[in-house]
Design a protein around this motif. Structure first.
Motif, PDB file in Angstrom:
ATOM      1  N   GLU A  90      47.778  -0.499 146.281  1.00  0.00           N
ATOM      2  CA  GLU A  90      46.515  -1.090 145.838  1.00  0.00           C
ATOM      3  C   GLU A  90      46.743  -2.325 144.960  1.00  0.00           C
ATOM      4  O   GLU A  90      45.830  -2.759 144.275  1.00  0.00           O
ATOM      5  N   LYS A  91      47.952  -2.863 144.981  1.00  0.00           N
ATOM      6  CA  LYS A  91      48.262  -4.008 144.135  1.00  0.00           C
ATOM      7  C   LYS A  91      48.612  -5.236 144.965  1.00  0.00           C
ATOM      8  O   LYS A  91      49.255  -5.128 145.997  1.00  0.00           O
ATOM      9  N   PHE A  92      48.176  -6.372 144.471  1.00  0.00           N
ATOM     10  CA  PHE A  92      48.588  -7.660 145.020  1.00  0.00           C
ATOM     11  C   PHE A  92      49.511  -8.292 143.983  1.00  0.00           C
ATOM     12  O   PHE A  92      49.176  -8.331 142.798  1.00  0.00           O
ATOM     13  N   ILE A  93      50.661  -8.776 144.430  1.00  0.00           N
ATOM     14  CA  ILE A  93      51.646  -9.344 143.522  1.00  0.00           C
ATOM     15  C   ILE A  93      51.940 -10.780 143.947  1.00  0.00           C
ATOM     16  O   ILE A  93      52.367 -11.030 145.071  1.00  0.00           O
ATOM     17  N   LEU A  94      51.699 -11.694 143.036  1.00  0.00           N
ATOM     18  CA  LEU A  94      51.955 -13.112 143.278  1.00  0.00           C
ATOM     19  C   LEU A  94      53.100 -13.527 142.362  1.00  0.00           C
ATOM     20  O   LEU A  94      53.052 -13.281 141.156  1.00  0.00           O
ATOM     21  N   THR A  95      54.150 -14.122 142.925  1.00  0.00           N
ATOM     22  CA  THR A  95      55.282 -14.543 142.100  1.00  0.00           C
ATOM     23  C   THR A  95      55.662 -15.988 142.416  1.00  0.00           C
ATOM     24  O   THR A  95      55.506 -16.452 143.539  1.00  0.00           O
ATOM     25  N   GLU A  96      56.166 -16.626 141.390  1.00  0.00           N
ATOM     26  CA  GLU A  96      56.670 -17.985 141.511  1.00  0.00           C
ATOM     27  C   GLU A  96      57.970 -18.029 140.711  1.00  0.00           C
ATOM     28  O   GLU A  96      58.000 -17.646 139.546  1.00  0.00           O
ATOM     29  N   LYS A  97      59.053 -18.483 141.345  1.00  0.00           N
ATOM     30  CA  LYS A  97      60.346 -18.574 140.682  1.00  0.00           C
ATOM     31  C   LYS A  97      60.914 -19.960 140.918  1.00  0.00           C
ATOM     32  O   LYS A  97      60.868 -20.470 142.028  1.00  0.00           O
ATOM     33  N   TYR A  98      61.453 -20.542 139.853  1.00  0.00           N
ATOM     34  CA  TYR A  98      62.073 -21.851 139.994  1.00  0.00           C
ATOM     35  C   TYR A  98      63.011 -22.103 138.817  1.00  0.00           C
ATOM     36  O   TYR A  98      62.966 -21.389 137.813  1.00  0.00           O
ATOM     37  N   CYS A 148      54.580 -14.156 137.255  1.00  0.00           N
ATOM     38  CA  CYS A 148      54.123 -13.080 138.142  1.00  0.00           C
ATOM     39  C   CYS A 148      52.719 -12.658 137.720  1.00  0.00           C
ATOM     40  O   CYS A 148      52.438 -12.490 136.536  1.00  0.00           O
ATOM     41  N   ILE A 149      51.855 -12.477 138.708  1.00  0.00           N
ATOM     42  CA  ILE A 149      50.511 -11.961 138.475  1.00  0.00           C
ATOM     43  C   ILE A 149      50.345 -10.716 139.339  1.00  0.00           C
ATOM     44  O   ILE A 149      50.587 -10.754 140.547  1.00  0.00           O
ATOM     45  N   VAL A 150      49.983  -9.615 138.698  1.00  0.00           N
ATOM     46  CA  VAL A 150      49.760  -8.354 139.407  1.00  0.00           C
ATOM     47  C   VAL A 150      48.271  -8.041 139.327  1.00  0.00           C
ATOM     48  O   VAL A 150      47.709  -7.924 138.239  1.00  0.00           O
ATOM     49  N   ILE A 151      47.648  -7.930 140.489  1.00  0.00           N
ATOM     50  CA  ILE A 151      46.229  -7.562 140.561  1.00  0.00           C
ATOM     51  C   ILE A 151      46.168  -6.125 141.038  1.00  0.00           C
ATOM     52  O   ILE A 151      46.546  -5.815 142.172  1.00  0.00           O
ATOM     53  N   ARG A 157      43.868  -3.317 142.029  1.00  0.00           N
ATOM     54  CA  ARG A 157      42.481  -3.051 142.415  1.00  0.00           C
ATOM     55  C   ARG A 157      42.036  -1.668 141.973  1.00  0.00           C
ATOM     56  O   ARG A 157      40.874  -1.468 141.659  1.00  0.00           O
ATOM     57  N   GLN A 158      42.963  -0.720 141.926  1.00  0.00           N
ATOM     58  CA  GLN A 158      42.617   0.646 141.542  1.00  0.00           C
ATOM     59  C   GLN A 158      42.212   0.723 140.066  1.00  0.00           C
ATOM     60  O   GLN A 158      41.255   1.394 139.713  1.00  0.00           O
ATOM     61  N   LYS A 159      42.930   0.019 139.211  1.00  0.00           N
ATOM     62  CA  LYS A 159      42.641   0.023 137.768  1.00  0.00           C
ATOM     63  C   LYS A 159      41.706  -1.115 137.366  1.00  0.00           C
ATOM     64  O   LYS A 159      41.309  -1.207 136.209  1.00  0.00           O
ATOM     65  N   ASP A 160      41.398  -1.990 138.322  1.00  0.00           N
ATOM     66  CA  ASP A 160      40.537  -3.139 138.069  1.00  0.00           C
ATOM     67  C   ASP A 160      41.074  -3.987 136.912  1.00  0.00           C
ATOM     68  O   ASP A 160      40.375  -4.279 135.952  1.00  0.00           O
ATOM     69  N   GLU A 161      42.377  -4.356 137.023  1.00  0.00           N
ATOM     70  CA  GLU A 161      42.990  -5.174 135.980  1.00  0.00           C
ATOM     71  C   GLU A 161      43.938  -6.210 136.575  1.00  0.00           C
ATOM     72  O   GLU A 161      44.436  -6.054 137.678  1.00  0.00           O
ATOM     73  N   ILE A 162      44.153  -7.240 135.805  1.00  0.00           N
ATOM     74  CA  ILE A 162      45.088  -8.306 136.167  1.00  0.00           C
ATOM     75  C   ILE A 162      46.107  -8.420 135.039  1.00  0.00           C
ATOM     76  O   ILE A 162      45.738  -8.542 133.870  1.00  0.00           O
ATOM     77  N   ILE A 163      47.368  -8.373 135.400  1.00  0.00           N
ATOM     78  CA  ILE A 163      48.449  -8.465 134.419  1.00  0.00           C
ATOM     79  C   ILE A 163      49.299  -9.680 134.777  1.00  0.00           C
ATOM     80  O   ILE A 163      49.647  -9.872 135.938  1.00  0.00           O
ATOM     81  N   GLU A 164      49.609 -10.485 133.772  1.00  0.00           N
ATOM     82  CA  GLU A 164      50.455 -11.659 133.988  1.00  0.00           C
ATOM     83  C   GLU A 164      51.757 -11.496 133.223  1.00  0.00           C
ATOM     84  O   GLU A 164      51.769 -11.049 132.081  1.00  0.00           O
ATOM     85  N   TYR A 165      52.867 -11.855 133.883  1.00  0.00           N
ATOM     86  CA  TYR A 165      54.185 -11.836 133.263  1.00  0.00           C
ATOM     87  C   TYR A 165      54.761 -13.247 133.339  1.00  0.00           C
ATOM     88  O   TYR A 165      54.636 -13.923 134.347  1.00  0.00           O
ATOM     89  N   HIS A 166      55.400 -13.650 132.269  1.00  0.00           N
ATOM     90  CA  HIS A 166      56.092 -14.932 132.244  1.00  0.00           C
ATOM     91  C   HIS A 166      57.480 -14.683 131.673  1.00  0.00           C
ATOM     92  O   HIS A 166      57.609 -14.166 130.570  1.00  0.00           O
ATOM     93  N   GLU A 167      58.516 -15.034 132.411  1.00  0.00           N
ATOM     94  CA  GLU A 167      59.891 -14.869 131.953  1.00  0.00           C
ATOM     95  C   GLU A 167      60.610 -16.201 131.990  1.00  0.00           C
ATOM     96  O   GLU A 167      60.416 -16.997 132.898  1.00  0.00           O
ATOM     97  N   ARG A 168      61.438 -16.399 131.000  1.00  0.00           N
ATOM     98  CA  ARG A 168      62.274 -17.597 130.931  1.00  0.00           C
ATOM     99  C   ARG A 168      63.677 -17.117 130.587  1.00  0.00           C
ATOM    100  O   ARG A 168      63.912 -16.594 129.498  1.00  0.00           O
ATOM    101  N   GLN A 169      64.586 -17.250 131.532  1.00  0.00           N
ATOM    102  CA  GLN A 169      65.947 -16.759 131.350  1.00  0.00           C
ATOM    103  C   GLN A 169      66.919 -17.918 131.430  1.00  0.00           C
ATOM    104  O   GLN A 169      66.821 -18.758 132.321  1.00  0.00           O
ATOM    105  N   ARG A 170      67.848 -17.952 130.493  1.00  0.00           N
ATOM    106  CA  ARG A 170      68.882 -18.994 130.504  1.00  0.00           C
ATOM    107  C   ARG A 170      69.729 -18.803 131.745  1.00  0.00           C
ATOM    108  O   ARG A 170      70.177 -17.702 132.038  1.00  0.00           O
ATOM    109  N   ALA A 171      69.930 -19.843 132.485  1.00  0.00           N
ATOM    110  CA  ALA A 171      70.753 -19.789 133.691  1.00  0.00           C
ATOM    111  C   ALA A 171      72.114 -20.396 133.372  1.00  0.00           C
ATOM    112  O   ALA A 171      72.201 -21.502 132.833  1.00  0.00           O
TER     113      ALA A 171
END
Length: 84
Positions: A5-13, A23-26, A28-42
């Protein structure tokens, strides 16, 4: 991507030596949107070798994988380090 029941949108660069992941997780079951932002040293393979040597390791063997394939500038995951 749709997972249950989740839609997951990701962008990596890569940007300025950092791996950015958004990352955005939608849910539908919980009726919520969660956003994650990560920045990792490469780190490059040379960066990792240099850091390990500066930590006192005299011998550093870099491998691509656990099968023992040699590391490349784009694929390096296993480090065998010796201090003596």
């Amino acid at each position: 991507m749709e997972k249950g029941e989740k839609f997951i949108l990701t962008e990596k660069y890569m940007e300025g030596g950092y791996r950015i992941e958004r990352c955005i997780v939608i849910d539908r079951q919980k009726d919520e949107i969660i956003e994650y932002h990560e920045r990792q040293r490469a780190f490059s393979l040379d960066d990792v070798r240099s850091l390990l040597r500066s930590a006192g390791f005299r011998r550093v063997v870099c491998l691509k994988d656990l099968e023992g394939d040699p590391a490349t500038s784009r694929e390096f995951r296993v480090f065998i380090c010796h201090k003596t």
